[in-house]
Design a protein around this motif. Structure first.
Motif, PDB file in Angstrom:
ATOM      1  N   GLY A  78       0.818  -1.214   0.000  1.00 42.65           N
ATOM      2  CA  GLY A  78       0.000   0.000   0.000  1.00 42.65           C
ATOM      3  C   GLY A  78       0.848   1.257   0.000  1.00 42.65           C
ATOM      4  N   VAL A  79       1.931   1.257   0.758  1.00 42.08           N
ATOM      5  CA  VAL A  79       2.841   2.410   0.774  1.00 42.08           C
ATOM      6  C   VAL A  79       3.439   2.610  -0.617  1.00 42.08           C
ATOM      7  N   ASN A  80       3.856   1.508  -1.254  1.00 39.14           N
ATOM      8  CA  ASN A  80       4.421   1.603  -2.608  1.00 39.14           C
ATOM      9  C   ASN A  80       3.394   2.148  -3.603  1.00 39.14           C
ATOM     10  N   ILE A  81       2.165   1.668  -3.498  1.00 35.74           N
ATOM     11  CA  ILE A  81       1.103   2.150  -4.397  1.00 35.74           C
ATOM     12  C   ILE A  81       0.880   3.644  -4.184  1.00 35.74           C
ATOM     13  N   PRO A 106       1.823  -4.362 -11.317  1.00 35.05           N
ATOM     14  CA  PRO A 106       2.249  -5.537 -10.533  1.00 35.05           C
ATOM     15  C   PRO A 106       1.915  -5.410  -9.036  1.00 35.05           C
ATOM     16  N   LEU A 107       1.908  -4.177  -8.545  1.00 37.79           N
ATOM     17  CA  LEU A 107       1.571  -3.984  -7.130  1.00 37.79           C
ATOM     18  C   LEU A 107       0.113  -4.352  -6.870  1.00 37.79           C
ATOM     19  N   TYR A 108      -0.767  -3.981  -7.788  1.00 34.70           N
ATOM     20  CA  TYR A 108      -2.176  -4.353  -7.631  1.00 34.70           C
ATOM     21  C   TYR A 108      -2.359  -5.865  -7.729  1.00 34.70           C
ATOM     22  N   GLN A 113      -3.169 -11.206  -4.832  1.00 32.64           N
ATOM     23  CA  GLN A 113      -2.627 -12.473  -4.319  1.00 32.64           C
ATOM     24  C   GLN A 113      -2.699 -12.522  -2.794  1.00 32.64           C
ATOM     25  N   LYS A 114      -2.336 -11.422  -2.156  1.00 38.80           N
ATOM     26  CA  LYS A 114      -2.355 -11.384  -0.692  1.00 38.80           C
ATOM     27  C   LYS A 114      -3.792 -11.464  -0.168  1.00 38.80           C
TER      28      LYS A 114
END
Length: 128
Positions: A78-81, A106-108, A113-114
């Motif tokens: 979430g921080v990266n997004i 890729p972050l989404y 996946q999580k």
């Protein structure tokens, strides 16, 4: 007498126990939800008062630690997004916006996946 002070108990009772019996009592004391010491535990047992035992479920503890781990991973993603979104909104150039859009995809996917991983854990919790 203060509220937290136990009532006076002027009589002593001496009991001899084997090391095995002492270990058994100490184990019961560790599992007891309300007894603070061996004397309290023995009185509870002796006078047949209700003894509440705390039980731990090892598989539940393991599952909790996995959930905490996934929570941390989701927070990092979430921080990266948020960082990529900030950069995306700060650049007016369409080419740079496409770059950031490709970087965030890729972050989404990781979030998806999580989330699936969490759903599996929740279903395991419902079976316990």
């Amino acid at each position: 007498m203060e509220k937290n002070q136990a009532p006076e108990k002027p009589y002593w009772l001496t009991v001899r126990l084997s090391p095995r019996e002492v270990q058994k009592l100490k184990k019961l004391l560790a599992q007891s939800a309300h007894c603070r010491n061996l004397s309290e535990l023995v009185r509870t047992i002796l006078f047949k008062q209700e003894l509440t035992i705390k039980k731990r479920n090892a598989s539940l503890d393991e599952l909790k630690s996995e959930i905490v781990k996934v929570k941390g991973e989701l927070r990092s993603i979430g921080v990266n997004i948020n960082q990529v979104t900030h950069y995306f909104n700060g650049h007016p150039d369409p080419a740079e916006k496409r770059y950031f859009a490709r970087k965030i995809l890729p972050l989404y996917k990781k979030v998806g996946q999580k989330t699936e991983q969490l759903m599996v854990m929740v279903s395991q919790l419902s079976r316990l």
